[in-house]
Design an enzyme around this catalytic site. Structure first.
Site, PDB file in Angstrom:
ATOM      1  N   GLU A   1       0.853  -1.197   0.000  1.00  0.00           N
ATOM      2  CA  GLU A   1       0.000   0.000   0.000  1.00  0.00           C
ATOM      3  C   GLU A   1       0.886   1.242   0.000  1.00  0.00           C
ATOM      4  O   GLU A   1       0.596   2.208   0.705  1.00  0.00           O
ATOM      5  CB  GLU A   1      -0.931   0.021   1.223  1.00  0.00           C
ATOM      6  CG  GLU A   1      -1.889  -1.145   1.281  1.00  0.00           C
ATOM      7  CD  GLU A   1      -3.055  -0.896   2.247  1.00  0.00           C
ATOM      8  OE1 GLU A   1      -4.207  -1.057   1.802  1.00  0.00           O
ATOM      9  OE2 GLU A   1      -2.812  -0.559   3.418  1.00  0.00           O
TER      10      GLU A   1
ATOM     11  N   CYS B   1     -10.936   2.760   5.978  1.00  0.00           N
ATOM     12  CA  CYS B   1     -10.236   4.014   6.278  1.00  0.00           C
ATOM     13  C   CYS B   1     -10.612   5.156   5.340  1.00  0.00           C
ATOM     14  O   CYS B   1     -10.712   6.314   5.758  1.00  0.00           O
ATOM     15  CB  CYS B   1      -8.731   3.791   6.218  1.00  0.00           C
ATOM     16  SG  CYS B   1      -8.173   2.913   4.757  1.00  0.00           S
TER      17      CYS B   1
END
Lengths: 640, 640
Positions: free
Chosen positions: A310, A404
């Site tokens: 990520e 998120c």
């Protein structure tokens, strides 16, 4: 501002800015009326709100280690929204959640739904993987935002007690753990808590976390051994680089690892630098900033090209189709840019902030505010990923298991006015252009700036200046990096910008009087942008940009096989209008070429130079993609 | 040729062809003197030869489930090499290994080092994952090659006994298992065994395996349930598509799954079609052939773009940097092409065979014959993969844990002359051009063809024709698909090729007499090749090809950032010479443009149209890449 502060200017508070423009104001209203209610429902139905009361007997889903942060970011977003526009129902929803948390808080101040409810014996045993301090940080940010919006102290007090517990637990003192978070976030949150409460110990704690990070012997090894685990076994990531703990911050010179973690850390480092006056931290930030924005950032302001971590790979590696470019990472880049801008008021920071906001951040949310992208690729070729691929399928989702991004977008959009203006002692700074009003407190009094503009669709900006009382100060107007021809008038008289402009801002110092009118004209032609030749993925290609807005091609307007369209070097780009369903904002059109499919039959290879046919290329703003029939999308066009 | 055969022409045997050209003959000698000894040593030191005698007590590495195949392919390569050039030491080495295998063979004929030595109770319990029939097939191919080279029957007899055991075990009869291999290979091997022995039951067994594949109820589920396993749990791959068992072969219309498996299967299907006269199988082959060569093949003849399944993805998906393009897959494509060519003598099959041979096959081996590529990407950008990445690091390896590619290359190069000529009843076919001699048996007698040519570096080919006795027959000369201008002379007299040429071959039928001389001139300019516009990865790009040879840029000749080099549309390509260490073969040069690095400073994006500087692009044959200092490599160039 304390004495040691390196902060040269301060943001104008949210409550002092109102927007009534056609771009952001409607987005903020959608955020308030669609996004926040949906996220409230999602937190409710997925069990996130009830997580603080979860028991094995409850029969509901076990809380996840980062669920607290989703609740926290929703509260933070709600706080910003309430600061801008009262909403009793929303406030009531927050109060109820705060009551739950206050009741759940441990006698020692500890507050974490997973570790209180699921694994109470494992508290603070795995900072590296378990997001405890990350969740704490988000809760603090939520508490500060809600306090500043409503004046209610309950949640703030809860979080002060938790922060006190954390400060007692982690540090270099006798009996303390020398730990620091695997996922950074608490650093910047503690500085917010310090600013909101004036309690210096929160700043000291943030400073400790920043300074302790990456030291040897490595705390993550120590805590792993204490758990009886192999330090080489990671839940996430595979190395200290993943969480920027491979060396002390002042020795870091490349941005590595998980992109959101990196951005949150550097934001916190900038905050600590600002408040402590530690210039070595600012210097580290400058070095890292230069690396990420000059070597590792997409033209959309997206960062972190790979799903693998990520995050970041190596300099100039910016694949378009597999771009991860997490929404949260662009948002966090805005956070960092905003902090750097106040330490060092230069256009380069505002330019990146603007680039991310109008492109890689906004692409994260659908026009109706109901669906979200986790990743923001610069090319979508549908056969490459299953349409049901939550991340890469090219269709926004209402929620994610790891959720998120949606509430991060909510808090970003809700707080947007905060990013527009700043105040120095005798300087009123305008970073972003949007119709609306701001009351800016200078040493000599308040100056009210009223912007009128159709930005970002038009580069004409007029600003009415109302100082109370009239006084000499500097009006600093950003001349965007994308703009190659700007002109200025004050009260109708042309002023030469060149001698006024420094570091990306035109600084107009004069005796300002009520009724003064400034007109800034930013030429906004369609630009073809090329990437540094070291970006191999963009070789021979250009992106179309107009003002701060990066454009893309969608299948809905151009048919499929978008990569086969070539834009001739001499083709003239003109403006049209996007369809109503995209808000009828400017579309870019250009005569272009496509290989004639009929000419190809079923061949796979043949001598170059086949027939082409003329087509009209139609580009829409990148942030608006995937709001219609799913299909291909392309930012970087072949240029011939 | 049996009566039912669909095979229209037959390959001229290895022993009837000698090569003395400057291209293949030296490669074959390097293969014999460097590659085969190295692979012998590798098989020896890794325990592969001793695997047939392994015991838990031996303290050596436990045999792997596909080790037999490595030994088998080395023997097969040795067989071809011995057929062309006697080598007593090599023959002795093979005999020793054959003795070991003969001694190891079970009383029922079974022979497999893993299942005899490691898991004797698990024989034939997992055809899907365990490579038993695959290993058997390779051993059969080795036995046939060695028998044909030396006349020694020992290994052939061993393998006939094993084939008898297999035929008794698998089939539709009472008490038989209705299984078939997870990794195809035995189908084509059984046809070879049939051709070598005349035993029709081996053809029948191959036919059974081909026809049974992909039927419902699915054998892989049945055997998994019999093992007590979840049929959804796979060792390799994740679906029936992976091993082309998702439906019966006659229903398959796209090439899917693991590339080598697919190619071996289709080769076997073509063989069964040839020998049984089953036109429906040939039709299936044609459909699948069209799909793979028109939609899923790299310009190098590489196939199978992804590491994920070592195979195919979707049509027109041909990523260059992450191209898997396994060496074995290109070799197996040659096998299949060669078979199709004999069923259906058309240039398209020979074109693909030639494309793969001169490019994606040969790139698999270093100039010194000592190191091998498993994967053959079309772009190497070193930061992308660790230099020690065995597969993608851009450096050939001497061996692999899964060592399929090195001995596959050895058998391919050793048998190269087999691919050059074919014989019909009254037709002598020339598929590939290389200096040397072939004795071709026609119904009327033997015709000796003597080629003189510098092919592939020059398109001039002269062929001396020596028929014994003189007779009327057709000399069929391939006019390669890459050639846009060919001319022909017979005994100095120009002959119009147009009326003679059909399906890619010029067919010259006349009374041939001793001393007749044919001159074929194939114009061989540098060609810019473009890919179908649906190949998004090659949009705006061209590959350079001259004759059958695809070229690439290497960092050693062009500096780094190869993707930044743009070849102007009107730039004239000229020929130079590669460095001596690459054999001084033709290099392609062209004036090209590079962005001026000095002009870029540290910018990442800027308005298009910056300064460029003139450079000379230097391209070398793709198959020669990675023989010098490691660095970048690029096949598809940006064209401007």
């Amino acid at each position: 501002m304390n004495n040691a502060s390196l902060r040269k200017i301060n943001p104008v508070p949210l409550t002092s800015v109102t927007l009534d423009d056609a771009f952001w104001a409607p987005l903020m209203e959608v955020n308030r009326t669609a996004t926040l209610p949906i996220q409230y429902q999602q937190c409710k139905t997925t069990g996130r709100f009830d997580g603080f009361m979860w028991t094995r007997e409850s029969g509901t889903t076990e809380p996840h280690i980062f669920w607290d942060s989703d609740v926290a970011k929703w509260i933070e977003a709600a706080g910003y929204s309430l600061a801008v526009k009262p909403d009793p129902e929303l406030e009531k929803q927050v109060d109820e959640v705060v009551d739950v948390m206050a009741a759940a808080q441990g006698p020692d101040g500890y507050l974490n739904m997973y570790f209180q409810r699921v694994q109470p014996d494992k508290r603070w045993t795995n900072l590296r993987d378990c997001h405890e301090l990350y969740c704490a940080g988000h809760l603090m940010e939520g508490a500060v935002a809600y306090f500043q919006a409503t004046g209610k102290r309950k949640f703030l007090d809860v979080m002060c007690r938790y922060a006190d517990h954390i400060a007692a637990t982690f540090g270099t003192g006798e009996g303390q753990k020398r730990g620091y978070p695997g996922h950074e976030e608490i650093e910047l949150a503690l500085v917010k808590l310090f600013r909101a409460t004036g309690e210096k110990k929160y700043l000291d704690q943030a400073t400790y976390f920043v300074n302790e990070r990456g030291r040897q012997p490595h705390y993550y090894d120590i805590e792993a051994q204490a758990r009886g685990d192999d330090p080489k076994h990671w839940h996430f990531g595979h190395s200290y680089e993943y969480c920027q703990a491979h060396k002390p911050i002042r020795e870091q010179d490349r941005v590595v690892g998980h992109a959101v973690r990196a951005m949150y850390l550097y934001s916190g480092v900038a905050d600590v630098a600002a408040e402590t006056g530690d210039a070595s931290l600012l210097e580290a930030c400058r070095t890292l900033w230069k690396n990420v924005t000059h070597k590792q950032m997409y033209v959309t302001g997206g960062i972190g090209p790979t799903r693998a971590n990520e995050g970041f790979t190596f300099d100039y590696d910016l694949p378009n189709e597999s771009a991860y470019a997490e929404t949260c990472a662009s948002i966090a880049l805005v956070f960092w840019a905003h902090r750097m801008l106040h330490l060092d008021p230069r256009g380069e920071y505002a330019d990146v902030m603007e680039r991310a906001l109008y492109n890689g951040v906004l692409s994260g949310v659908s026009r109706d505010g109901e669906k979200f992208f986790y990743v923001n690729p610069l090319t979508l070729y549908p056969p490459m990923f299953a349409p049901h691929d939550t991340f890469f399928g090219g269709q926004r989702q209402q929620w994610f298991g790891c959720a998120c991004c949606p509430p991060n977008l909510a808090r970003m959009v809700a707080s947007l006015p905060l990013y527009m203006y700043s105040a120095g002692e005798a300087e009123a700074w305008v970073h972003l252009y949007a119709a609306g009003e701001a009351d800016i407190e200078l040493a000599a009094g308040t100056v009210t700036l009223t912007q009128k503009t159709r930005y970002p669709w038009d580069g004409e900006v007029t600003i009415n200046v109302q100082p109370q009382p009239q006084s000499v100060f500097t009006l600093a107007l950003r001349i965007p990096g994308w703009c190659r021809e700007a002109s200025l008038k004050v009260n109708g008289r042309a002023i030469d910008l060149d001698p006024l402009t420094k570091d990306g801002y035109a600084r107009i110092k004069r005796l300002w009087q009520a009724g003064d009118k400034v007109t800034l004209s930013l030429a906004m032609p369609v630009e073809r942008v090329e990437a540094n030749p070291k970006v191999r993925q963009d070789a021979g290609r250009v992106a179309l940009q107009r003002g701060p807005v990066v454009y893309c091609l969608e299948e809905a307007d151009n048919g499929n096989d978008l990569s086969a369209i070539a834009l001739p070097k001499d083709a003239k780009c003109t403006l049209g209008k996007c369809p109503e369903e995209l808000g009828a904002v400017p579309m870019i059109k250009a005569p272009a070429l496509r290989p004639d499919a009929a000419d190809w039959n079923d061949d796979l290879y043949r001598p170059a130079g086949g027939m082409t046919k003329a087509v009209t290329l139609k580009a829409i703003p990148y942030y608006l993609w995937a709001n219609r029939t799913p299909g291909e999308m392309l930012v970087w066009l072949t240029q011939q």
